[in-house]
Design a protein around this motif. Structure first.
Motif, PDB file in Angstrom:
ATOM      1  N   LEU A  16       0.819  -1.219   0.000  1.00 44.03           N
ATOM      2  CA  LEU A  16       0.000   0.000   0.000  1.00 44.03           C
ATOM      3  C   LEU A  16       0.852   1.268   0.000  1.00 44.03           C
ATOM      4  CD1 LEU A  16      -2.819   1.234   0.063  1.00 44.03           C
ATOM      5  CD2 LEU A  16      -2.792   1.002   2.568  1.00 44.03           C
ATOM      6  N   ASP A  17       1.478   1.586   1.126  1.00 40.27           N
ATOM      7  CA  ASP A  17       2.287   2.807   1.238  1.00 40.27           C
ATOM      8  C   ASP A  17       3.530   2.707   0.366  1.00 40.27           C
ATOM      9  OD1 ASP A  17       1.320   4.311   4.111  1.00 40.27           O
ATOM     10  OD2 ASP A  17       0.811   2.202   3.869  1.00 40.27           O
ATOM     11  N   GLY A  18       3.703   3.660  -0.528  1.00 40.90           N
ATOM     12  CA  GLY A  18       4.885   3.656  -1.378  1.00 40.90           C
ATOM     13  C   GLY A  18       4.736   2.817  -2.626  1.00 40.90           C
ATOM     14  N   THR A  19       3.567   2.192  -2.807  1.00 40.09           N
ATOM     15  CA  THR A  19       3.334   1.362  -3.991  1.00 40.09           C
ATOM     16  C   THR A  19       2.037   1.771  -4.681  1.00 40.09           C
ATOM     17  OG1 THR A  19       4.535  -0.491  -2.997  1.00 40.09           O
ATOM     18  CG2 THR A  19       3.087  -0.991  -4.862  1.00 40.09           C
ATOM     19  N   LEU A  20       0.939   1.733  -3.966  1.00 46.14           N
ATOM     20  CA  LEU A  20      -0.331   2.228  -4.492  1.00 46.14           C
ATOM     21  C   LEU A  20      -0.540   3.701  -4.128  1.00 46.14           C
ATOM     22  CD1 LEU A  20      -2.797  -0.717  -3.717  1.00 46.14           C
ATOM     23  CD2 LEU A  20      -1.978  -0.006  -5.968  1.00 46.14           C
ATOM     24  N   LEU A  21      -0.290   4.019  -2.866  1.00 43.63           N
ATOM     25  CA  LEU A  21      -0.547   5.372  -2.371  1.00 43.63           C
ATOM     26  C   LEU A  21       0.731   6.066  -1.923  1.00 43.63           C
ATOM     27  CD1 LEU A  21      -3.780   4.911  -0.206  1.00 43.63           C
ATOM     28  CD2 LEU A  21      -3.601   5.761  -2.558  1.00 43.63           C
ATOM     29  N   GLY A  74       5.928  -4.278  -4.513  1.00 38.45           N
ATOM     30  CA  GLY A  74       6.197  -3.509  -3.307  1.00 38.45           C
ATOM     31  C   GLY A  74       7.448  -2.674  -3.435  1.00 38.45           C
ATOM     32  N   ASP A  75       7.663  -1.806  -2.454  1.00 37.21           N
ATOM     33  CA  ASP A  75       8.799  -0.879  -2.524  1.00 37.21           C
ATOM     34  C   ASP A  75       9.792  -1.074  -1.383  1.00 37.21           C
ATOM     35  OD1 ASP A  75       6.869   0.224  -0.646  1.00 37.21           O
ATOM     36  OD2 ASP A  75       8.116   2.034  -0.645  1.00 37.21           O
ATOM     37  N   ALA A  76       9.711  -2.204  -0.693  1.00 37.85           N
ATOM     38  CA  ALA A  76      10.646  -2.469   0.407  1.00 37.85           C
ATOM     39  C   ALA A  76      11.194  -3.891   0.285  1.00 37.85           C
ATOM     40  CB  ALA A  76       9.951  -2.292   1.755  1.00 37.85           C
TER      41      ALA A  76
END
Length: 221
Positions: free
Chosen positions: A15-20, A172-174
């Motif tokens: 979610l955070d950093g990927t979609l929003l 994802g971003d992590a």
């Protein structure tokens, strides 16, 4: 040799950093807590790439070595309370996400969200975005007994969508996102447009695919 990737039958997103792009609202909450304790605020460039690490990571970057002088759980409670109050002031979906989700819907490819964000905050945030209307499953950080980098949330989400993990992609971003995807036997995709700084060395994460913008996914569908 270029790796040939199977077309996804299902797609899961962080979610955070990927979609929003939630960094500014998270940073605003951090800076409010810092101000309550007469600490200097953090600049956007300082906290942006920490945003995916949640309250703990943000408090660590904000308070630095002085964090040991405070009750961290009390600070975290203050942070989460402030964030809840102003959870969607500056938050937006990343450019291209609406188009990507619309294409998944058009192609009848089910998709969902697996995030480490607490469920109560996830449920508060998602209704602000019409593009999430066709989301098939949402797994938050406290939905199950384990969370990413453990593969359990991803496997559980795929099961709900009735798709084999091997036929599902996770974006994802992590590093924990990619570790979870690899452990779940999913195709792993790094969202390089997210909260990734040079210090994170995403090129060492052994992902199947790296994308610099959400639209880059379209050619794989």
């Amino acid at each position: 040799m270029l790796k040939v990737l199977p077309k996804p039958k299902g797609v899961l997103f962080d979610l955070d950093g990927t979609l929003l792009d939630t960094a500014r609202d998270l940073g605003n909450a951090l800076n409010w807590v810092l101000q309550q304790h007469e600490m200097p605020v953090c600049e956007f460039d300082v906290y942006r790439n920490i945003a995916s690490d949640g309250s703990q990571g943000l408090l660590e970057i904000g308070f630095g070595e002085k964090l040991a002088e405070f009750d961290v759980e009390a600070l975290r409670a203050l942070f989460l309370d402030r964030y809840e109050q102003e959870i969607c002031i500056d938050t937006v979906s990343f450019d291209g996400i609406k188009e990507l989700l619309a294409r998944l819907d058009e192609d009848n490819i089910p998709w969902g969200i697996v995030t480490n964000k607490p469920q109560w905050l996830t449920e508060l945030l998602l209704p602000n975005f019409d593009e999430f209307a066709n989301c098939q499953v949402v797994i938050s950080g406290d939905t199950l007994a384990k969370r990413k980098p453990d593969p359990l949330p991803l496997i559980h989400a795929a099961k709900i969508m009735q798709i084999a993990p091997s036929e599902c992609w996770y974006i994802g971003d992590a590093k924990r996102d990619i570790d979870a995807a690899i452990a779940a036997n999913m195709t792993s995709v790094v969202a390089n447009y997210g909260y990734i700084g040079p210090e994170h060395r995403s090129d060492t994460w052994n992902a199947d695919l790296y994308i610099d913008q959400p639209q880059a996914m379209l050619k794989h569908l």
